[in-house]
Design a protein around this motif. Sequence first.
Motif, PDB file in Angstrom:
ATOM      1  N   GLY A 178      -5.692   3.398  -2.459  1.00 21.33           N
ATOM      2  CA  GLY A 178      -4.742   4.201  -3.210  1.00 21.33           C
ATOM      3  C   GLY A 178      -5.368   5.229  -4.121  1.00 21.33           C
ATOM      4  N   THR A 179      -6.681   5.441  -4.002  1.00 16.26           N
ATOM      5  CA  THR A 179      -7.388   6.383  -4.864  1.00 16.26           C
ATOM      6  C   THR A 179      -8.665   6.836  -4.185  1.00 16.26           C
ATOM      7  OG1 THR A 179      -8.420   6.683  -7.050  1.00 16.26           O
ATOM      8  CG2 THR A 179      -8.622   4.514  -6.045  1.00 16.26           C
ATOM      9  N   THR A 180      -9.158   7.999  -4.578  1.00 20.01           N
ATOM     10  CA  THR A 180     -10.466   8.468  -4.114  1.00 20.01           C
ATOM     11  C   THR A 180     -11.480   8.475  -5.260  1.00 20.01           C
ATOM     12  OG1 THR A 180      -9.799  10.770  -4.490  1.00 20.01           O
ATOM     13  CG2 THR A 180      -9.473   9.876  -2.269  1.00 20.01           C
ATOM     14  N   SER A 181     -11.116   7.895  -6.373  1.00 17.70           N
ATOM     15  CA  SER A 181     -12.001   7.870  -7.541  1.00 17.70           C
ATOM     16  C   SER A 181     -13.184   6.939  -7.315  1.00 17.70           C
ATOM     17  CB  SER A 181     -11.221   7.407  -8.780  1.00 17.70           C
ATOM     18  OG  SER A 181     -12.106   7.172  -9.865  1.00 17.70           O
ATOM     19  N   PRO A 208     -14.386   0.241  -7.508  1.00 16.66           N
ATOM     20  CA  PRO A 208     -15.609  -0.344  -6.920  1.00 16.66           C
ATOM     21  C   PRO A 208     -15.670  -0.262  -5.401  1.00 16.66           C
ATOM     22  CG  PRO A 208     -14.178  -2.046  -7.858  1.00 16.66           C
ATOM     23  CD  PRO A 208     -13.652  -0.736  -8.325  1.00 16.66           C
ATOM     24  N   ALA A 209     -14.539  -0.383  -4.713  1.00 18.56           N
ATOM     25  CA  ALA A 209     -14.563  -0.318  -3.253  1.00 18.56           C
ATOM     26  C   ALA A 209     -14.712   1.114  -2.756  1.00 18.56           C
ATOM     27  CB  ALA A 209     -13.306  -0.952  -2.661  1.00 18.56           C
ATOM     28  N   VAL A 210     -14.131   2.070  -3.461  1.00 21.82           N
ATOM     29  CA  VAL A 210     -14.326   3.475  -3.098  1.00 21.82           C
ATOM     30  C   VAL A 210     -15.795   3.835  -3.256  1.00 21.82           C
ATOM     31  CG1 VAL A 210     -13.768   5.864  -3.681  1.00 21.82           C
ATOM     32  CG2 VAL A 210     -11.972   4.117  -3.711  1.00 21.82           C
ATOM     33  N   LYS A 211     -16.395   3.385  -4.343  1.00 23.64           N
ATOM     34  CA  LYS A 211     -17.825   3.614  -4.557  1.00 23.64           C
ATOM     35  C   LYS A 211     -18.639   2.938  -3.464  1.00 23.64           C
ATOM     36  CE  LYS A 211     -21.447   3.021  -8.063  1.00 23.64           C
ATOM     37  NZ  LYS A 211     -21.737   2.489  -9.418  1.00 23.64           N
ATOM     38  N   MET A 212     -18.213   1.747  -3.059  1.00 24.79           N
ATOM     39  CA  MET A 212     -18.921   1.004  -2.013  1.00 24.79           C
ATOM     40  C   MET A 212     -18.903   1.752  -0.690  1.00 24.79           C
ATOM     41  SD  MET A 212     -18.221  -1.072   0.861  1.00 24.79           S
ATOM     42  CE  MET A 212     -16.575  -1.751   0.582  1.00 24.79           C
TER      43      MET A 212
END
Length: 390
Positions: free
Chosen positions: A138-141, A145-149
């Motif tokens: 739900g985010t690209t931020s 932690p999972a987006v960063k992963m």
Amino acid sequence: MTSNQSLTNSRTEVIEPYGGTLQNLMVPSNSQEAIKQSASKKIDCSDRNACDIELLLIGGFSPLQGFMNQKDYDSVVNSNRTADGKLFGLPIVLDTDREDLKIGDKVLLCYKNQSLAVLTIEDKWLPDKVLEAKGCYGTTSLEHPAVKMIAIERKKFYLAGKLEGLELPKRIFPCKTPSEVRKELPHNQDVVAFQCRNPIHRAHYELFTQALHAENVSKGAVVLVHPTCGPTQQDDIPGSIRFATYERLAAEVKNPMIRWAYLPYSMHMAGPREALQHMIIRRNYGCSHFIIGRDMAGCKSQLTGEDFYGPYDAQEFAKACASELEMQTVPSLNLVYTEEEGYVTADHAQSCGLHIKKLSGTQFRKMLRNNEEIPEWFAFRSVVEVLRGG
């Protein structure tokens, strides 16, 4: 009574796995060497890869028989369903930077000097990780932690294909397979799953034992306390210490209505999507009910302090999926400790004017460091001893 309740209450055996069959991708021991020698290439897997491989091999991700192809991946990202319409929370893929790997290759998947499985590559593609982040989390931020992963840890290409299992990862947490857990569950009772990734304190214990008395849980039900033991957030307590707290607590309480097992799963902190993923996994482990906590698997921005998900997003999404999964959700009670009556719901405490006692996580950690006495209404003595030792 709903049709879902009728189905659950009339069950005479443990609930069937999702898709009808519990997958077991381990090959017989007398065939393992030949399977291993058939691989012409090798990949060294990450901790997260190893968790996914293990759950695929033992049936935790049933009905999957291997890593998802691009068609299933795209469908799960866009609609939390595989291409054939089955619910699935998050895509299960293997990542690599290897340009030389191609469709048809047999690849030996290794982890910490273990040969886990052989993958026959059926698909390889360059994922759109921005769409994956937005669809799944739900985010690209990059604060998520999972987006960063997926942006930094996961590699360039995704691979798909069926697995032939050789060996399960050796872990500090002895992880029972779904088949092993199912054999230990009562065949004519509801089984309520409790998910956690941190040490269990008194409020948690009260929460999952009181869940056995929920309206949609039959008399005589048991709870499966099923903590995740894969990678979590950086500031979480190390796995070896968490494992020790669970083992000590299980020995201390010796409650016949509680079953204990550990799950080789790496958290994504994906809120609603993760709630669905956990429900599917727990159904494969034999659970008919799942406790959904407030802001389950949620996380927040370190810059603004704002949550990425609403406090009840996971509960509402899981409830919407429950009937199709032939499971039931059990909302976690908002419990507080009172001087007069011990643990009660916050609403009851407020309506009766009871005196609530509070201890924040920050205060608790400070008291641990300073070797101060921890009140037993907040934490089990055995858990405190392990945390202090660790």
